[in-house]
Motif scaffolding. Structure first.
Motif, PDB file in Angstrom:
ATOM      1  N   GLY A 105       0.817  -1.213   0.000  1.00 43.46           N
ATOM      2  CA  GLY A 105       0.000   0.000   0.000  1.00 43.46           C
ATOM      3  C   GLY A 105       0.846   1.256   0.000  1.00 43.46           C
ATOM      4  N   ARG A 106       1.957   1.225   0.732  1.00 41.87           N
ATOM      5  CA  ARG A 106       2.859   2.379   0.744  1.00 41.87           C
ATOM      6  C   ARG A 106       3.466   2.587  -0.647  1.00 41.87           C
ATOM      7  NH1 ARG A 106       2.925   4.213   5.638  1.00 41.87           N
ATOM      8  NH2 ARG A 106       3.085   2.938   7.530  1.00 41.87           N
ATOM      9  N   ALA A 107       3.785   1.486  -1.332  1.00 38.92           N
ATOM     10  CA  ALA A 107       4.313   1.594  -2.700  1.00 38.92           C
ATOM     11  C   ALA A 107       3.268   2.224  -3.625  1.00 38.92           C
ATOM     12  CB  ALA A 107       4.725   0.219  -3.224  1.00 38.92           C
ATOM     13  N   GLY A 108       2.007   1.841  -3.431  1.00 38.16           N
ATOM     14  CA  GLY A 108       0.942   2.448  -4.226  1.00 38.16           C
ATOM     15  C   GLY A 108       0.829   3.942  -3.969  1.00 38.16           C
ATOM     16  N   GLY A 109       1.036   4.345  -2.703  1.00 35.01           N
ATOM     17  CA  GLY A 109       1.019   5.767  -2.377  1.00 35.01           C
ATOM     18  C   GLY A 109       2.141   6.523  -3.059  1.00 35.01           C
TER      19      GLY A 109
END
Length: 285
Positions: A105-109
């Motif tokens: 999810g952090r990578a998506g952010g």
């Protein structure tokens, strides 16, 4: 400019926005070429990261504590494998899955902030890389360094178990009776099959890398196509607005021309009337 070492340059490059990597790498190699040609060569050999690798690098740099948890979970999982502790393995596996989802999810952010497409393929490669960091201490160190140029592949569960059993202390057993060794026979057919297998593995790895590169190129072109389509839609909307405005102005222009014509005619009529009245006054005198 003060010369910098390879590690400093590599850290700088892999921390950059992905589309700036190549140009800055070229600059740093030129700076080093005169005094340190070997360093310049090493810099030029640094590969531009794939989308997935770039995202993992950015997450690693922004959230080092959570990246450290991957290696910690990996060590605890290997210990649990050695003990064959089922309950502990289930708990740790759940924690691993939760951590990898959070990091994904952090990578998506990061992708959203940078305007980089986070496709299903990129997301799978990101999660595989974090999984690899759990399963392999060397992979964990690579991820923590934040200099990946390509995604990593995790070890299989069978590899985990084999590694755990190999690392576990062995029980002492009675020495086996001596066995008379038979001279080994060379098997040309088996050697041929093994060579073919190795060749097939190399080709498979090359095909996998080519597929990743092709997918990366597709993601980049797709993103550019989406931006171009959005721009076209924006321009079409502006054209529609301008067309409507032009039609409205043309209507106003037509009405203004009619009004001007009528006013001109009225002025001519008034002038004629004045002239006639002046002429009539003169005749009466």
């Amino acid at each position: 400019m003060t010369p910098r070492g390879f590690d400093a340059v590599a850290d700088e490059l892999y921390a950059l926005p992905r589309d700036e990597f190549t140009s800055i790498r070229t600059e740093r190699a030129k700076e080093a070429k005169a005094r340190q040609p070997d360093l310049a060569k090493r810099i030029n050999q640094l590969r531009k990261p794939t989308v997935a690798a770039w995202l993992v690098n950015q997450v690693s740099r922004r959230h080092p504590d959570e990246i450290g948890q991957l290696a910690d979970l990996g060590a605890r999982l290997r210990t649990a494998h050695q003990k064959l502790a089922g309950d502990e393995l289930r708990t740790l596996s759940r924690q691993r899955n939760e951590l990898i989802r959070r990091l994904s999810g952090r990578a998506g952010g990061v992708a959203g902030e940078a305007g980089v497409p986070y496709s299903d393929v990129a997301m799978r490669q990101v999660e595989d890389t974090f999984e690899a960091a759990v399963s392999d201490p060397d992979a964990a160190a690579e991820v923590a360094a934040g200099r990946l140029s390509a995604a990593l592949s995790p070890s299989s569960s069978e590899d985990w178990l084999a590694a755990a059993l190999a690392a576990s202390p062995k029980r002492k057993a009675a020495p086996p009776p001596p066995v008379k060794k038979k001279p080994s026979k060379r098997d040309p057919e088996a050697e041929r099959r093994q060579a073919a297998l190795e060749e097939a593995r190399v080709k498979a790895a090359e095909a996998e890398a080519a597929r990743d590169e092709a997918q990366q190129a597709l993601d980049e072109v797709s993103a550019r196509a989406e931006k171009a389509a959005a721009r076209v839609a924006e321009l079409r909307a502006q054209l529609d607005d301008a067309t409507r405005e032009e039609r409205a102005v043309r209507k106003e222009l037509t009405a203004a021309r009619k009004a001007a014509t009528a006013a001109d005619k009225a002025a001519d009529d008034a002038r004629r009337q004045v002239a006639e009245m002046e002429s009539f006054g003169k005749r009466r005198r």
